[in-house]
Design a protein around this motif. Structure first.
Motif, mmCIF file in Angstrom:
data_model
loop_
_atom_site.group_PDB
_atom_site.id
_atom_site.type_symbol
_atom_site.label_atom_id
_atom_site.label_comp_id
_atom_site.label_asym_id
_atom_site.label_seq_id
_atom_site.Cartn_x
_atom_site.Cartn_y
_atom_site.Cartn_z
ATOM 1 N N UNK A 238 24.189 -6.236 55.558
ATOM 2 C CA UNK A 238 22.734 -6.171 55.827
ATOM 3 C C UNK A 238 22.395 -6.917 57.116
ATOM 4 N N UNK A 239 23.149 -8.004 57.377
ATOM 5 C CA UNK A 239 22.880 -8.800 58.584
ATOM 6 C C UNK A 239 23.118 -7.966 59.849
ATOM 7 N N UNK A 240 23.891 -6.894 59.743
ATOM 8 C CA UNK A 240 24.184 -6.030 60.894
ATOM 9 C C UNK A 240 23.287 -4.790 60.921
ATOM 10 N N UNK A 241 22.381 -4.678 59.963
ATOM 11 C CA UNK A 241 21.545 -3.468 59.869
ATOM 12 C C UNK A 241 20.259 -3.618 60.672
ATOM 13 N N UNK A 242 19.732 -2.471 61.125
ATOM 14 C CA UNK A 242 18.408 -2.465 61.745
ATOM 15 C C UNK A 242 17.375 -2.632 60.640
ATOM 16 N N UNK A 243 17.617 -1.909 59.536
ATOM 17 C CA UNK A 243 16.660 -1.875 58.428
ATOM 18 C C UNK A 243 17.417 -1.469 57.161
ATOM 19 N N UNK A 244 16.948 -1.927 56.022
ATOM 20 C CA UNK A 244 17.561 -1.486 54.762
ATOM 21 C C UNK A 244 16.684 -0.387 54.148
ATOM 22 N N UNK A 245 17.179 0.219 53.088
ATOM 23 C CA UNK A 245 16.371 1.199 52.351
ATOM 24 C C UNK A 245 16.794 1.166 50.891
ATOM 25 N N UNK A 246 16.001 1.776 50.030
ATOM 26 C CA UNK A 246 16.399 1.953 48.629
ATOM 27 C C UNK A 246 16.290 3.446 48.323
ATOM 28 N N UNK A 247 16.634 3.822 47.105
ATOM 29 C CA UNK A 247 16.548 5.251 46.761
ATOM 30 C C UNK A 247 15.082 5.711 46.718
ATOM 31 N N UNK A 248 14.144 4.746 46.620
ATOM 32 C CA UNK A 248 12.720 5.117 46.538
ATOM 33 C C UNK A 248 12.102 5.364 47.909
ATOM 34 N N UNK A 249 12.754 4.892 48.977
ATOM 35 C CA UNK A 249 12.097 5.012 50.286
ATOM 36 C C UNK A 249 13.026 5.472 51.411
ATOM 37 N N UNK A 250 14.259 5.872 51.100
ATOM 38 C CA UNK A 250 15.259 6.146 52.138
ATOM 39 C C UNK A 250 14.780 7.188 53.153
ATOM 40 N N UNK A 251 14.161 8.283 52.678
ATOM 41 C CA UNK A 251 13.713 9.335 53.612
ATOM 42 C C UNK A 251 12.595 8.802 54.517
ATOM 43 N N UNK A 252 11.693 8.045 53.916
ATOM 44 C CA UNK A 252 10.575 7.482 54.678
ATOM 45 C C UNK A 252 11.081 6.512 55.764
ATOM 46 N N UNK A 253 12.038 5.700 55.397
ATOM 47 C CA UNK A 253 12.571 4.710 56.347
ATOM 48 C C UNK A 253 13.253 5.433 57.518
ATOM 49 N N UNK A 254 14.091 6.421 57.211
ATOM 50 C CA UNK A 254 14.805 7.127 58.292
ATOM 51 C C UNK A 254 13.790 7.842 59.184
ATOM 52 N N UNK A 255 12.809 8.489 58.565
ATOM 53 C CA UNK A 255 11.786 9.216 59.346
ATOM 54 C C UNK A 255 11.035 8.251 60.268
ATOM 55 N N UNK A 256 10.746 7.057 59.761
ATOM 56 C CA UNK A 256 9.930 6.091 60.520
ATOM 57 C C UNK A 256 10.619 5.645 61.812
ATOM 58 N N UNK A 257 11.941 5.824 61.883
ATOM 59 C CA UNK A 257 12.668 5.356 63.070
ATOM 60 C C UNK A 257 12.568 6.332 64.238
ATOM 61 N N UNK A 258 12.224 7.597 63.944
ATOM 62 C CA UNK A 258 12.135 8.620 64.994
ATOM 63 C C UNK A 258 13.391 8.688 65.848
ATOM 64 N N UNK A 259 14.535 8.525 65.227
ATOM 65 C CA UNK A 259 15.791 8.489 65.988
ATOM 66 C C UNK A 259 16.499 9.839 65.884
ATOM 67 N N UNK A 260 17.299 10.176 66.911
ATOM 68 C CA UNK A 260 18.071 11.432 66.838
ATOM 69 C C UNK A 260 19.295 11.231 65.961
ATOM 70 N N UNK A 261 19.816 10.007 66.012
ATOM 71 C CA UNK A 261 21.046 9.718 65.274
ATOM 72 C C UNK A 261 20.893 8.374 64.566
ATOM 73 N N UNK A 262 21.375 8.300 63.326
ATOM 74 C CA UNK A 262 21.262 7.059 62.543
ATOM 75 C C UNK A 262 22.608 6.782 61.875
ATOM 76 N N UNK A 263 23.070 5.554 61.957
ATOM 77 C CA UNK A 263 24.262 5.159 61.175
ATOM 78 C C UNK A 263 23.746 4.855 59.773
ATOM 79 N N UNK A 264 24.329 5.514 58.769
ATOM 80 C CA UNK A 264 23.769 5.439 57.416
ATOM 81 C C UNK A 264 24.876 5.157 56.398
ATOM 82 N N UNK A 265 24.615 4.254 55.463
ATOM 83 C CA UNK A 265 25.633 4.017 54.438
ATOM 84 C C UNK A 265 25.118 3.071 53.366
ATOM 85 N N UNK A 266 25.893 2.820 52.313
ATOM 86 C CA UNK A 266 27.195 3.425 52.075
ATOM 87 C C UNK A 266 27.139 4.694 51.209
#
Ligand code: 13P
Ligand code: SF4
Length: 307
Positions: free
Chosen positions: A121-149
């Motif tokens: 987590x210390x290396x992450x831009x942002x965390x997400x949970x199963x309740x908000x993962x789509x919203x979080x990714x959308x909010x970044x407006x990025x073309x590419x996202x490193x996502x896991x696990x």
């Protein structure tokens, strides 16, 4: 549910020690019913963020959840009743894999499921949970996202945010409990047996099952849908502890597991006995090194602000 002697002793001690009992939806029902807050990962994160006027948090869930509560409350004692409550998915993401992906894709923000260890987590831009993962990714407006696990959660996100390219870390991170539920064949058979029933899948379920489900929901989403739905029979694709909660809260409806025995052994490491003992001894204490905690906290707080 009438409380047994041990439950009563826990409640008394909890009050004497001014402790807050945070409990995940997959815990055994005897622990669910004595919780101060029973919820999904996001609801528990929010509760941990708002903690005031208490001396101790007792976390009944798995390692990464208790770590998150400790990160959000560096000045409070956080205890977890069993050090064996370790989520194998969180352990699947190695720091080497994560750092290599960051090196290969320096421009890509890193979105990590809360089911990761504090170091990641210390290396992450942002965390997400199963309740908000789509919203979080959308909010970044990025073309590419490193996502896991979790690759299946990635599938869920990709469907809802189609423009984004997800770089998975690791290649095949998954939850063994939700993988065990499989492609949903058993759920489909049950649905035929009970016309008018609904099928729910957690976003950690396999893509084929997500496609066949009527709803794909976090455990908190399932708790809300259980109240709203007019269906009398619901086929639930997640860990069976959640079924204990929604059956208790909705006694007129029937909840069936999408696959029998889908049980998370890490969650079930916590018992009334070790919960009581942890309160007596005020340990095991969850320790997150300060330098990691400060950086991980930023990623968690960004998520809480964005959702
Ligand atoms: P929820 O956040 O939906 O409760 O999920 C947590 C989890 O570990 C699922 O396996
Ligand atoms: Fe981890 Fe899966 Fe258990 Fe959730 S159900 S805590 S993801 S092993």
């Amino acid at each position: 549910m009438e409380l047994n002697e041990l439950q009563k002793k826990i409640l008394k001690l909890k009050q004497e020690k001014n402790a807050l009992l945070l409990v995940h939806n997959y815990q055994i029902p005897e622990i669910q019913v004595i919780a101060d807050l029973l919820g999904d990962s996001l609801e528990l994160c929010r509760a941990a963020q708002k903690v005031e006027d208490i001396d101790m948090i007792v976390f009944c869930g798995v390692d990464f959840m208790a770590e998150t509560a400790a990160i959000l409350n560096p000045d409070k004692k956080v205890i977890i009743p069993s050090v064996k409550a370790v989520c194998p998915m969180a352990a699947m993401l190695s720091m080497d894999t994560l750092m290599e992906a960051k090196k290969q894709h320096p421009e890509a923000p890193v979105v990590l499921y809360v089911n990761t260890l504090a170091e990641a987590k210390a290396e992450a831009t942002i965390t997400c949970t199963s309740a908000n993962a789509d919203k979080i990714v959308r909010s970044l407006n990025a073309e590419k996202v490193i996502f896991g696990p979790d690759k299946n959660l990635g599938y869920y996100v990709q469907k809802r945010v189609p423009g984004v390219e997800l770089v998975y870390v690791p290649d095949d991170g998954h939850c063994y409990v939700h993988r065990f539920i499989g492609n949903g064949d058993e759920a489909i058979k049950l649905k035929k047996r009970y016309p008018g029933s609904e099928i729910w899948a957690h976003p950690e379920c396999e893509p084929e099952f997500q496609e066949r489900a009527d709803y794909v929901l976090s455990t908190g989403g399932m708790v809300r849908r259980a109240k709203e739905t007019d269906a009398e029979v619901i086929i639930v694709g997640t860990e069976v502890g959640l079924i204990d909660r929604i059956s208790r809260e909705n006694p007129s409806k029937m909840f069936l597991p999408a696959k029998k025995y889908s049980e998370c052994s890490a969650m079930k490491r916590i018992t009334l006995e070790n919960l009581y003992q942890a309160l007596v001894e005020e340990k095991p204490v969850v320790i997150v090194p300060e330098d990691i905690s400060i950086r991980a906290r930023l990623a968690i707080e960004r998520m809480l602000e964005a959702s």
